[in-house]
Design a protein around this motif. Sequence first.
Motif, PDB file in Angstrom:
ATOM      1  N   TYR A  24       1.965  -0.385  75.896  1.00 35.88           N
ATOM      2  CA  TYR A  24       2.559  -0.997  74.704  1.00 35.88           C
ATOM      3  C   TYR A  24       2.814   0.056  73.638  1.00 35.88           C
ATOM      4  O   TYR A  24       3.907   0.132  73.072  1.00 35.88           O
ATOM      5  CB  TYR A  24       1.630  -2.088  74.179  1.00 35.88           C
ATOM      6  N   LYS A  25       1.823   0.880  73.363  1.00 40.61           N
ATOM      7  CA  LYS A  25       1.978   1.912  72.337  1.00 40.61           C
ATOM      8  C   LYS A  25       2.997   2.968  72.750  1.00 40.61           C
ATOM      9  O   LYS A  25       3.750   3.471  71.919  1.00 40.61           O
ATOM     10  CB  LYS A  25       0.629   2.580  72.039  1.00 40.61           C
ATOM     11  N   ASP A  26       3.021   3.301  74.024  1.00 40.62           N
ATOM     12  CA  ASP A  26       3.938   4.319  74.515  1.00 40.62           C
ATOM     13  C   ASP A  26       5.385   3.836  74.475  1.00 40.62           C
ATOM     14  O   ASP A  26       6.288   4.570  74.077  1.00 40.62           O
ATOM     15  CB  ASP A  26       3.545   4.693  75.935  1.00 40.62           C
ATOM     16  N   LEU A  27       5.621   2.599  74.856  1.00 38.65           N
ATOM     17  CA  LEU A  27       6.984   2.075  74.920  1.00 38.65           C
ATOM     18  C   LEU A  27       7.484   1.548  73.586  1.00 38.65           C
ATOM     19  O   LEU A  27       8.680   1.289  73.446  1.00 38.65           O
ATOM     20  CB  LEU A  27       7.084   0.988  75.991  1.00 38.65           C
ATOM     21  N   GLN A  28       6.629   1.374  72.606  1.00 34.83           N
ATOM     22  CA  GLN A  28       7.077   0.944  71.287  1.00 34.83           C
ATOM     23  C   GLN A  28       7.907   2.017  70.597  1.00 34.83           C
ATOM     24  O   GLN A  28       8.689   1.725  69.703  1.00 34.83           O
ATOM     25  CB  GLN A  28       5.882   0.579  70.397  1.00 34.83           C
ATOM     26  N   ALA A  32      14.115   0.618  73.899  1.00 35.62           N
ATOM     27  CA  ALA A  32      14.080  -0.536  74.808  1.00 35.62           C
ATOM     28  C   ALA A  32      12.922  -1.473  74.523  1.00 35.62           C
ATOM     29  O   ALA A  32      12.779  -2.489  75.171  1.00 35.62           O
ATOM     30  CB  ALA A  32      13.994  -0.047  76.240  1.00 35.62           C
ATOM     31  N   SER A  33      12.088  -1.163  73.558  1.00 34.55           N
ATOM     32  CA  SER A  33      10.895  -1.963  73.317  1.00 34.55           C
ATOM     33  C   SER A  33      11.217  -3.373  72.856  1.00 34.55           C
ATOM     34  O   SER A  33      10.410  -4.274  73.018  1.00 34.55           O
ATOM     35  CB  SER A  33       9.986  -1.274  72.296  1.00 34.55           C
ATOM     36  N   GLY A  34      12.388  -3.603  72.295  1.00 38.87           N
ATOM     37  CA  GLY A  34      12.757  -4.944  71.857  1.00 38.87           C
ATOM     38  C   GLY A  34      13.022  -5.893  72.999  1.00 38.87           C
ATOM     39  O   GLY A  34      12.917  -7.100  72.857  1.00 38.87           O
ATOM     40  N   HIS A  35      13.361  -5.355  74.156  1.00 37.17           N
ATOM     41  CA  HIS A  35      13.684  -6.179  75.323  1.00 37.17           C
ATOM     42  C   HIS A  35      12.469  -6.448  76.198  1.00 37.17           C
ATOM     43  O   HIS A  35      12.560  -7.221  77.138  1.00 37.17           O
ATOM     44  CB  HIS A  35      14.768  -5.510  76.172  1.00 37.17           C
ATOM     45  N   ILE A  36      11.362  -5.787  75.916  1.00 31.61           N
ATOM     46  CA  ILE A  36      10.185  -5.884  76.772  1.00 31.61           C
ATOM     47  C   ILE A  36       9.220  -6.900  76.170  1.00 31.61           C
ATOM     48  O   ILE A  36       8.830  -6.799  75.013  1.00 31.61           O
ATOM     49  CB  ILE A  36       9.495  -4.512  76.908  1.00 31.61           C
ATOM     50  N   GLY A  37       8.830  -7.880  76.970  1.00 32.25           N
ATOM     51  CA  GLY A  37       7.875  -8.884  76.529  1.00 32.25           C
ATOM     52  C   GLY A  37       6.450  -8.440  76.814  1.00 32.25           C
ATOM     53  O   GLY A  37       6.205  -7.491  77.548  1.00 32.25           O
ATOM     54  N   TYR A  38       5.503  -9.162  76.247  1.00 27.40           N
ATOM     55  CA  TYR A  38       4.101  -8.803  76.428  1.00 27.40           C
ATOM     56  C   TYR A  38       3.653  -8.951  77.876  1.00 27.40           C
ATOM     57  O   TYR A  38       2.841  -8.180  78.364  1.00 27.40           O
ATOM     58  CB  TYR A  38       3.216  -9.647  75.510  1.00 27.40           C
ATOM     59  N   GLU A 105      11.621   1.171  84.454  1.00 25.48           N
ATOM     60  CA  GLU A 105      10.783   0.208  85.169  1.00 25.48           C
ATOM     61  C   GLU A 105      10.604  -1.071  84.358  1.00 25.48           C
ATOM     62  O   GLU A 105      10.582  -2.177  84.917  1.00 25.48           O
ATOM     63  CB  GLU A 105       9.424   0.807  85.500  1.00 25.48           C
ATOM     64  N   ALA A 106      10.465  -0.934  83.053  1.00 26.55           N
ATOM     65  CA  ALA A 106      10.309  -2.111  82.196  1.00 26.55           C
ATOM     66  C   ALA A 106      11.602  -2.922  82.136  1.00 26.55           C
ATOM     67  O   ALA A 106      11.572  -4.145  82.133  1.00 26.55           O
ATOM     68  CB  ALA A 106       9.888  -1.685  80.786  1.00 26.55           C
ATOM     69  N   GLU A 107      12.727  -2.239  82.080  1.00 23.35           N
ATOM     70  CA  GLU A 107      14.015  -2.942  82.044  1.00 23.35           C
ATOM     71  C   GLU A 107      14.320  -3.600  83.385  1.00 23.35           C
ATOM     72  O   GLU A 107      15.015  -4.600  83.443  1.00 23.35           O
ATOM     73  CB  GLU A 107      15.119  -1.987  81.634  1.00 23.35           C
TER      74      GLU A 107
END
Length: 110
Positions: A24-28, A32-38, A105-107
């Motif tokens: 979470y901290k790394d991808l914030q 692209a962090s706006g498209h990634i859910g918890y 990977e998150a996308e």
Amino acid sequence: MWTLLLFIPGIIKSFSYSQTYYLYKDLQETDASGHIGYVDYVTLSRRLMDGHKLDLFILRLSFIGWDILGWLTCGIGFIWITPYKHMAYMNFYTSLVEGHDLVSEAEALH
């Protein structure tokens, strides 16, 4: 015996989810962090920890002596032990993500 069946899988799952905060901290910091859910962070953590749960278990097991020393000093030793442990866990995370492109990977989860 039944208690162990609920206790051991819980520990294994906690190791699977252990990298969620770091992800979470790394991808914030990325766009692209706006498209990634918890839930995606949890899924990424599970994928990242595949085959590495035993490594994390051994790392945490190696700190038992330090924790005993911290308790023997009435908690004063934790002033030095806690940052050392957190840095070791952070180095474990960085060694896990070295070969991964986390943003793609998150996308791909969507």
